[in-house]
Design a protein around this motif. Structure first.
Motif, PDB file in Angstrom:
ATOM      1  N   TYR A  48       0.729  -1.164  -0.086  1.00  0.00           N
ATOM      2  CA  TYR A  48       0.068  -0.073   0.126  1.00  0.00           C
ATOM      3  C   TYR A  48       0.976   1.168  -0.096  1.00  0.00           C
ATOM      4  O   TYR A  48       0.604   2.197  -0.686  1.00  0.00           O
ATOM      5  CB  TYR A  48      -0.937   0.039   0.998  1.00  0.00           C
ATOM      6  CG  TYR A  48      -2.224  -0.851   0.738  1.00  0.00           C
ATOM      7  CD1 TYR A  48      -3.202  -0.252   0.072  1.00  0.00           C
ATOM      8  CD2 TYR A  48      -2.491  -2.114   1.237  1.00  0.00           C
ATOM      9  CE1 TYR A  48      -4.202  -0.792  -0.202  1.00  0.00           C
ATOM     10  CE2 TYR A  48      -3.386  -2.859   0.947  1.00  0.00           C
ATOM     11  CZ  TYR A  48      -4.531  -2.318   0.153  1.00  0.00           C
ATOM     12  OH  TYR A  48      -5.627  -3.120  -0.221  1.00  0.00           O
ATOM     13  N   ALA A  66      -9.119   1.671   1.137  1.00  0.00           N
ATOM     14  CA  ALA A  66      -8.964   0.699   0.628  1.00  0.00           C
ATOM     15  C   ALA A  66     -10.321  -0.141   0.873  1.00  0.00           C
ATOM     16  O   ALA A  66     -10.925  -0.108   1.909  1.00  0.00           O
ATOM     17  CB  ALA A  66      -7.742  -0.082   1.407  1.00  0.00           C
ATOM     18  N   SER A 120      -3.459  -2.724   4.636  1.00  0.00           N
ATOM     19  CA  SER A 120      -3.902  -1.203   4.410  1.00  0.00           C
ATOM     20  C   SER A 120      -4.134  -0.457   5.614  1.00  0.00           C
ATOM     21  O   SER A 120      -3.472   0.747   5.789  1.00  0.00           O
ATOM     22  CB  SER A 120      -5.199  -1.281   3.767  1.00  0.00           C
ATOM     23  OG  SER A 120      -6.332  -2.191   4.313  1.00  0.00           O
ATOM     24  N   THR A 149      -9.972   1.751   5.970  1.00  0.00           N
ATOM     25  CA  THR A 149     -10.322   0.429   4.872  1.00  0.00           C
ATOM     26  C   THR A 149     -11.671  -0.067   5.351  1.00  0.00           C
ATOM     27  O   THR A 149     -12.250  -0.271   6.457  1.00  0.00           O
ATOM     28  CB  THR A 149      -9.424  -0.726   5.426  1.00  0.00           C
ATOM     29  OG1 THR A 149      -7.954  -0.168   5.306  1.00  0.00           O
ATOM     30  CG2 THR A 149      -9.487  -1.947   4.822  1.00  0.00           C
TER      31      THR A 149
END
Length: 89
Positions: free
Chosen positions: A11, A27, A38, A45
């Motif tokens: 990432y 994400a 992430s 996320t």
């Protein structure tokens, strides 16, 4: 070679490549290792509960989990200026 998930390196590499900060990214992940990756990179996320239970994904750091990309909760959150608030409810 770059480290793989759950390491945040994949990432971070993407953030660096696109020249954006983690707080500018979102994400979508469907696995605990992906979420750890992430979240480790500092990215908000969303869990996609296609394989794992939503609680498992949230316990790994997802701010919430939805069954798929058609979830009204997801689209409400994406359209909300409050999406920087980690509590989606």
């Amino acid at each position: 070679a770059i480290a793989g998930k759950p390491d945040p390196a994949p990432y971070q590499l993407a953030l660096d490549y696109f020249g954006i900060k983690a707080k500018q990214a979102i994400a979508f992940e469907d696995s605990p290792s992906g979420i750890r990756s992430s979240v480790g990179a500092g990215i908000a996320t969303i869990g996609i509960a296609s394989t794992y239970d939503p609680k498992v994904l949230c316990d790994c750091g997802a701010i919430f989990a939805v069954p798929d990309f058609t979830s009204p909760q997801l689209w409400t959150w994406l359209d909300s200026p409050a999406k920087n608030d980690p509590d989606p409810n």
